[in-house]
Design a protein around this motif. Structure first.
Motif, mmCIF file in Angstrom:
data_model
loop_
_atom_site.group_PDB
_atom_site.id
_atom_site.type_symbol
_atom_site.label_atom_id
_atom_site.label_comp_id
_atom_site.label_asym_id
_atom_site.label_seq_id
_atom_site.Cartn_x
_atom_site.Cartn_y
_atom_site.Cartn_z
ATOM 1 N N UNK A 32 0.829 -1.207 0.000
ATOM 2 C CA UNK A 32 0.000 0.000 0.000
ATOM 3 C C UNK A 32 0.867 1.263 0.000
ATOM 4 N N UNK A 33 1.957 1.245 0.772
ATOM 5 C CA UNK A 33 2.859 2.401 0.791
ATOM 6 C C UNK A 33 3.490 2.612 -0.581
ATOM 7 N N UNK A 34 3.888 1.515 -1.220
ATOM 8 C CA UNK A 34 4.467 1.621 -2.562
ATOM 9 C C UNK A 34 3.449 2.157 -3.555
ATOM 10 N N UNK A 35 2.212 1.670 -3.454
ATOM 11 C CA UNK A 35 1.157 2.138 -4.351
ATOM 12 C C UNK A 35 0.862 3.619 -4.132
ATOM 13 N N UNK A 36 0.884 4.045 -2.860
ATOM 14 C CA UNK A 36 0.641 5.454 -2.559
ATOM 15 C C UNK A 36 1.729 6.337 -3.158
ATOM 16 N N UNK A 37 2.994 5.916 -2.991
ATOM 17 C CA UNK A 37 4.098 6.690 -3.568
ATOM 18 C C UNK A 37 4.027 6.703 -5.086
ATOM 19 N N UNK A 38 3.591 5.572 -5.668
ATOM 20 C CA UNK A 38 3.467 5.513 -7.125
ATOM 21 C C UNK A 38 2.404 6.489 -7.624
ATOM 22 N N UNK A 39 1.264 6.547 -6.904
ATOM 23 C CA UNK A 39 0.212 7.478 -7.314
ATOM 24 C C UNK A 39 0.684 8.927 -7.200
ATOM 25 N N UNK A 40 1.409 9.224 -6.125
ATOM 26 C CA UNK A 40 1.934 10.576 -5.982
ATOM 27 C C UNK A 40 2.897 10.914 -7.098
ATOM 28 N N UNK A 41 3.786 9.985 -7.417
ATOM 29 C CA UNK A 41 4.741 10.211 -8.503
ATOM 30 C C UNK A 41 4.024 10.339 -9.837
ATOM 31 N N UNK A 42 2.984 9.496 -10.019
ATOM 32 C CA UNK A 42 2.227 9.554 -11.267
ATOM 33 C C UNK A 42 1.537 10.901 -11.431
#
Length: 217
Positions: free
Chosen positions: A84-94
């Protein structure tokens, strides 16, 4: 002869038990009662011990299974939290990359657009956020992606016009901006909500801006 052959017959006395003396009475019981009582008591004791052992074994087995499941849940929870943390960072980067790409495409001169918006901003209207991003879909004539701008703000109380009239006039002024000349802008009022405690209206206005005529992707 008759006198000589006459012998006395020996009579045998019959035995009769004296029921008053219990010790001399014969034992007529097939199985002693004490033996049956001891057998039943031992059987019950063995049954109770067996049930107790089975319950203890089952309890220990269930306890071991529960501990194993708890360990698996803890491992999965840590793994899921990491995902979930990785997905959150990915969405922010996206989201950041979308803004960078949208800005780099130069479909709209953003500094000029900001300047024009501030000049036509109605009284009692405050903009809190201006967000740009690439929009889904392509323009049918230029085959280039649309450009989306979100205007978030609030309409304060005290205006002579209603909040909906203020927002409608603001939309008309946006269509007249020099940077919007020759473009068919699509506007969508995403949010328009009254804050009863403070007395103002929150709004979010989404602008779908097509590319300039003649631009290619």
């Amino acid at each position: 002869m008759a006198l000589g052959s006459n012998k006395k017959k020996v009579s045998q006395r019959l035995w009769r038990p004296d029921f008053r003396e219990v010790s001399v009475l014969p034992d007529t019981k097939v199985i002693r009662t004490g033996f049956l009582i001891n057998f039943v008591a031992i059987s019950i004791a063995l049954l109770v011990v067996t049930i107790y052992v089975i319950k203890e074994y089952s309890l220990q087995s269930l306890t071991a299974q529960v501990r194993e499941l708890q360990s698996q849940v803890a491992d999965n929870t840590a793994s899921n939290r990491s995902i979930l943390d990785t997905n959150k960072r990915f969405k922010q980067s996206s989201s950041i990359m979308e803004e960078v790409i949208a800005f780099d495409q130069q479909l709209l001169e953003f500094p000029l657009f900001i300047k024009e918006i501030t000049l036509i901003l109605p009284q009692r209207v405050i903009l809190s956020e201006i967000q740009m991003k690439s929009a889904e879909g392509l323009d049918g004539e230029t085959n280039a992606p649309y450009f989306s701008v979100d205007l978030k703000g609030r309409i304060l109380a005290g205006s002579v016009m209603t909040p909906s009239q203020v927002l409608s006039n603001f939309q008309d002024e946006i269509n007249k901006l020099p940077s919007m000349k020759g473009r068919q802008i699509e506007m969508d009022l995403v949010q328009f909500r009254r804050n009863n405690e403070q007395g103002y209206f929150d709004f979010t206005l989404e602008l779908m801006i097509p590319p300039e005529k003649g631009s290619k992707s």
